[in-house]
Design an enzyme around this catalytic site. Structure first.
Site, PDB file in Angstrom:
ATOM      1  N   GLY A  37       0.762  -1.073  -0.044  1.00 52.17           N
ATOM      2  CA  GLY A  37      -0.050  -0.194   0.009  1.00 52.17           C
ATOM      3  C   GLY A  37       0.794   1.311  -0.152  1.00 52.17           C
ATOM      4  O   GLY A  37       0.255   2.370  -0.258  1.00 52.17           O
ATOM      5  N   VAL A  39       3.293   4.594   1.175  1.00 49.25           N
ATOM      6  CA  VAL A  39       3.079   5.656   2.030  1.00 49.25           C
ATOM      7  C   VAL A  39       1.297   5.996   2.107  1.00 49.25           C
ATOM      8  O   VAL A  39       0.783   6.283   3.304  1.00 49.25           O
ATOM      9  CB  VAL A  39       3.767   7.053   1.720  1.00 49.25           C
ATOM     10  CG1 VAL A  39       3.434   8.070   2.593  1.00 49.25           C
ATOM     11  CG2 VAL A  39       5.187   6.761   1.983  1.00 49.25           C
ATOM     12  N   LYS A  49      -7.068  10.864   6.153  1.00 47.22           N
ATOM     13  CA  LYS A  49      -8.521  10.939   5.820  1.00 47.22           C
ATOM     14  C   LYS A  49      -9.484  10.375   7.160  1.00 47.22           C
ATOM     15  O   LYS A  49     -10.284  11.000   7.513  1.00 47.22           O
ATOM     16  CB  LYS A  49      -8.829  10.320   4.664  1.00 47.22           C
ATOM     17  CG  LYS A  49      -8.126  10.931   3.607  1.00 47.22           C
ATOM     18  CD  LYS A  49      -8.178  12.373   3.546  1.00 47.22           C
ATOM     19  CE  LYS A  49      -6.961  12.738   2.626  1.00 47.22           C
ATOM     20  NZ  LYS A  49      -5.706  12.817   3.188  1.00 47.22           N
ATOM     21  N   ALA A 112      14.923  -4.020  -3.644  1.00 46.43           N
ATOM     22  CA  ALA A 112      15.532  -4.607  -4.692  1.00 46.43           C
ATOM     23  C   ALA A 112      16.591  -3.613  -5.528  1.00 46.43           C
ATOM     24  O   ALA A 112      16.355  -2.310  -5.064  1.00 46.43           O
ATOM     25  CB  ALA A 112      14.341  -4.724  -5.697  1.00 46.43           C
ATOM     26  N   GLY A 175       4.569  24.884   6.153  1.00 46.62           N
ATOM     27  CA  GLY A 175       4.147  24.572   4.976  1.00 46.62           C
ATOM     28  C   GLY A 175       2.692  24.455   4.643  1.00 46.62           C
ATOM     29  O   GLY A 175       1.901  23.890   5.505  1.00 46.62           O
ATOM     30  N   GLY A 177       0.626  23.740   2.128  1.00 43.48           N
ATOM     31  CA  GLY A 177      -0.038  23.110   1.025  1.00 43.48           C
ATOM     32  C   GLY A 177      -1.069  22.060   1.594  1.00 43.48           C
ATOM     33  O   GLY A 177      -1.360  22.223   2.907  1.00 43.48           O
ATOM     34  N   ALA A 178      -1.433  20.891   0.830  1.00 40.41           N
ATOM     35  CA  ALA A 178      -2.538  20.139   1.256  1.00 40.41           C
ATOM     36  C   ALA A 178      -2.092  19.447   2.654  1.00 40.41           C
ATOM     37  O   ALA A 178      -3.134  19.445   3.337  1.00 40.41           O
ATOM     38  CB  ALA A 178      -2.906  19.158   0.237  1.00 40.41           C
ATOM     39  N   ASP A 302       5.407   8.920  -7.641  1.00 41.98           N
ATOM     40  CA  ASP A 302       6.198  10.121  -7.006  1.00 41.98           C
ATOM     41  C   ASP A 302       7.631   9.912  -7.204  1.00 41.98           C
ATOM     42  O   ASP A 302       8.372  11.012  -7.398  1.00 41.98           O
ATOM     43  CB  ASP A 302       6.161  10.169  -5.424  1.00 41.98           C
ATOM     44  CG  ASP A 302       4.863  10.448  -4.960  1.00 41.98           C
ATOM     45  OD1 ASP A 302       3.791  10.667  -5.888  1.00 41.98           O
ATOM     46  OD2 ASP A 302       4.347  10.443  -3.598  1.00 41.98           O
ATOM     47  N   HIS A 435     -31.860  17.145  -8.380  1.00 43.76           N
ATOM     48  CA  HIS A 435     -32.158  18.233  -7.421  1.00 43.76           C
ATOM     49  C   HIS A 435     -32.900  17.895  -5.976  1.00 43.76           C
ATOM     50  O   HIS A 435     -33.850  17.062  -6.372  1.00 43.76           O
ATOM     51  CB  HIS A 435     -33.096  19.341  -8.049  1.00 43.76           C
ATOM     52  CG  HIS A 435     -33.207  20.419  -7.048  1.00 43.76           C
ATOM     53  ND1 HIS A 435     -32.529  21.577  -6.704  1.00 43.76           N
ATOM     54  CD2 HIS A 435     -34.665  20.786  -6.431  1.00 43.76           C
ATOM     55  CE1 HIS A 435     -33.203  22.350  -5.800  1.00 43.76           C
ATOM     56  NE2 HIS A 435     -34.413  21.918  -5.702  1.00 43.76           N
TER      57      HIS A 435
END
Length: 456
Positions: A37, A39, A49, A112, A175, A177-178, A302, A435
Site C-alpha cells: 500500500g 505511504v 483522512k 531490490a 508548509g 500545502g494540502a 512520486d 435536485h
C-alpha cells in the site's frame, strides 16, 4: 523469467501489477515494507483522512445547537481517533494483499536493486529476479528545509504526526500545502492552537487565488493562525518545546513543529546510475509512456516527480503496463489531473486556474456559483464556498474547475470527464442534474461562464 517485475507496492506499483496480471503477464511485486500500500495507505492518504473524519464529527457535535439538538459535556479522545485510523489502515492493506493473491501475483518482501535492465537483486537471500520488463514505483519520502532538523520528537513530519497520540497545546506547521492545511484543521478541531507558516503569499498556493482566499477566511473563523510570505530561518527544539525562527526576526514558541514542505524521490540504492537510468532533480526521467532512458525499464508515481498524487501514480501504472505490453497508449496530461485537499472546507480542482488561463492568452470567461445559493448546501447546514469554472471564450472549452466547500472532492468526476470528452460549457445545459444536490453547483457555475445561468 517473469514478464513484469514491479518494485514498490504503493498505489502505483500494486495497480501496475494487477493490470499486468489482467493482461496475462506473469508478474512479481517487490516491497521492502512489511505491508503493501505504500505511504498512501499506511502513512498518508488513508490514515489522515480517518483523522479528518474524526475532526469533522467533533466539529459537527460542537454545532449541534443549530440543528436543535442538545448534548451534555463532550469529551474527545484523540488517541482513540489514532487507533481508529490504524484499524482502517489495517483493513485497507489487507485488502491489497488479497488482491495480489486473487490476481496470481508473486510478492517478495525485500529491497531490490537493479543489476541490469532485466535483473533485480533482492536482499532477502533469495534468487535474483529476472523479468522482461521492470517497473520502478519506489515513491518518495518527506523532506525538510535547510536549518531544520527532523528529530522525530518535537520536530516531525507527517509520518510521525500520524502516530502522535496527545494533542499539543500549540503546533506550528511549516508548509501551507494540502498536508499542512489538513493537519491544521485536525489539530485545531481537537483544541490545539495552530499556526501555519507558508513561504509563498497564500495557503494552498497552487490553487486558484480566489479559492486560497476563501480557505484563509474559513481558517480565520476556526482560529487557525497563519504567517504567509514567511520563510523559516531555523528551528530550535528542547525538552520543553520548540521555537520556529522566521525571517524578519519573529519567533514562534510551540510544543510541536510539523514540517510539511513536500517530498523527495526514493532514487537511492536502486542501481540507477550503474544501469544507466537517467534522473533529474525531480526524480527518474521518463517519457509520456513512463519509459526511462533504458529500454525495458519504466518508472511511475512520486519517484518521477509531480503531480505527487496517489491516483496519478495509479494511472501512470496502467500507462506503463499497457506500453510494456506493446499496446497503443496515450500519456497523461498533468494539467488535467484532479487535486484534493480534505480539510474543512474541502478544496478540489482540475485544470488551469484563472491566472494560468489568462497567461496562456486568448479570451477567458469565468463562471461562479456560491454554495450559499445551493438549497442542498443550506439544508445540510454548510453553505461555505463556491464552484468556479474557467472557460475558453472562443471555443467554449472548459479549461479548469475550482471548488471549495462541503464535500467538493466528491464532485470532481464530471469536471474531469467533461473536458476529457470535449464537452463545451454550453453543452452542460442538456445534462440534467438531480435536485437538490451539491453537484448542481457545477452545472450552474459552468452555465454562468457562458451567460446561461438560471439559478443565480
Amino acid at each position: 523469467m517473469y514478464d513484469v517485475a514491479v518494485v514498490g507496492g504503493g498505489p502505483g506499483g500494486y495497480v501496475a501489477a494487477i493490470r499486468a496480471a489482467q493482461l496475462g503477464m506473469s508478474t512479481v511485486l517487490v516491497e521492502r515494507e512489511p505491508t503493501l500500500g505504500g505511504v498512501c495507505l499506511n502513512w498518508g492518504c488513508i490514515p489522515s483522512k480517518s483523522l479528518l473524519r474524526n475532526a469533522e464529527v467533533l466539529r459537527l457535535v460542537g454545532d449541534l445547537g443549530k440543528f436543535g439538538i442538545s448534548v451534555g459535556d463532550v469529551r474527545a479522545d484523540y488517541a482513540a481517533a489514532v487507533d481508529r485510523s490504524r484499524a482502517v489502515v489495517d483493513r485497507t492493506t489487507k485488502g491489497v494483499a488479497y488482491l495480489m493473491r486473487k490476481n496470481g501475483i508473486d510478492v517478495r518482501r525485500a529491497r531490490a536493486t537493479l543489476l541490469s535492465e532485466q535483473v533485480l537483486h533482492c536482499d532477502d537471500g533469495g534468487d535474483d529476479i529476472r523479468a522482461q520488463q521492470i517497473i520502478l514505483a519506489t515513491g518518495a519520502r518527506a523532506r525538510s528545509i535547510p536549518g531544520v532538523e527532523i528529530d522525530k520528537r518535537r520536530v516531525i513530519t507527517s509520518r510521525e504526526m500520524l502516530e502522535v497520540r496527545e494533542i499539543p497545546r500549540h503546533a506550528v506547521i511549516v508548509g501551507g500545502g494540502a498536508i499542512g492545511c489538513e493537519f491544521a484543521y485536525v489539530l485545531a478541531a481537537y483544541g490545539s492552537k495552530v499556526t501555519v507558516v507558508e513561504m509563498l503569499p497564500s495557503l494552498l498556493p497552487q490553487e486558484d487565488e480566489e479559492v486560497s482566499r476563501e480557505l484563509e477566511r474559513a481558517f480565520d473563523r476556526q482560529g487557525i493562525e497563519r504567517r504567509t510570505g514567511a520563510g523559516v530561518e531555523a528551528v530550535e527544539s528542547g525538552e520543553r518545546g520548540a521555537s520556529v525562527h522566521l525571517r524578519g526576526g519573529e519567533a514562534l514558541d510551540c510544543d510541536l513543529v510539523l514540517v510539511a514542505v513536500g517530498v523527495q524521490p526514493n532514487v537511492e540504492d536502486l542501481g540507477l546510475e550503474e544501469v544507466g537510468v537517467a534522473t533529474t532533480r525531480q526524480g527518474i526521467a521518463v517519457d509520456a509512456q513512463m519509459r526511462t532512458s533504458v529500454p525495458g525499464i519504466f518508472a511511475i508515481g512520486d519517484v518521477v516527480g509531480p503531480p505527487l498524487l496517489a491516483h496519478v501514480a495509479s494511472a501512470e501504472g496502467v500507462v506503463a503496463v499497457e506500453a510494456a505490453a506493446g499496446r497503443q497508449t496515450r500519456g497523461l496530461d498533468p494539467v488535467q489531473m484532479p487535486r484534493c485537499t480534505y480539510c474543512v472546507p474541502q478544496v478540489a480542482s482540475v485544470g488551469y486556474t484563472e491566472k494560468q488561463a489568462r497567461e496562456r492568452g486568448g479570451e477567458v470567461k469565468v463562471g461562479k456559483f456560491p454554495f450559499s445559493a445551493s438549497a442542498r448546501a443550506q439544508a445540510g447546514g454548510d453553505a461555505t464556498g463556491f464552484v468556479k469554472v474557467v472557460v475558453d471564450g472562443s471555443s467554449g472549452a472548459i479549461l479548469g474547475t475550482h471548488m471549495i466547500g462541503p464535500d467538493v472532492t466528491e464532485l470532481l468526476p464530471e469536471t474531469v470527464m467533461g473536458p476529457a470528452l470535449g464537452v463545451t460549457a454550453d453543452e452542460f445545459e442538456r445534462f440534467v442534474h438531480a435536485h437538490p444536490t451539491l453537484s448542481e453547483a457545477v452545472k450552474h457555475a459552468t452555465m454562468a461562464a457562458v451567460g446561461m445561468a438560471i439559478d443565480i
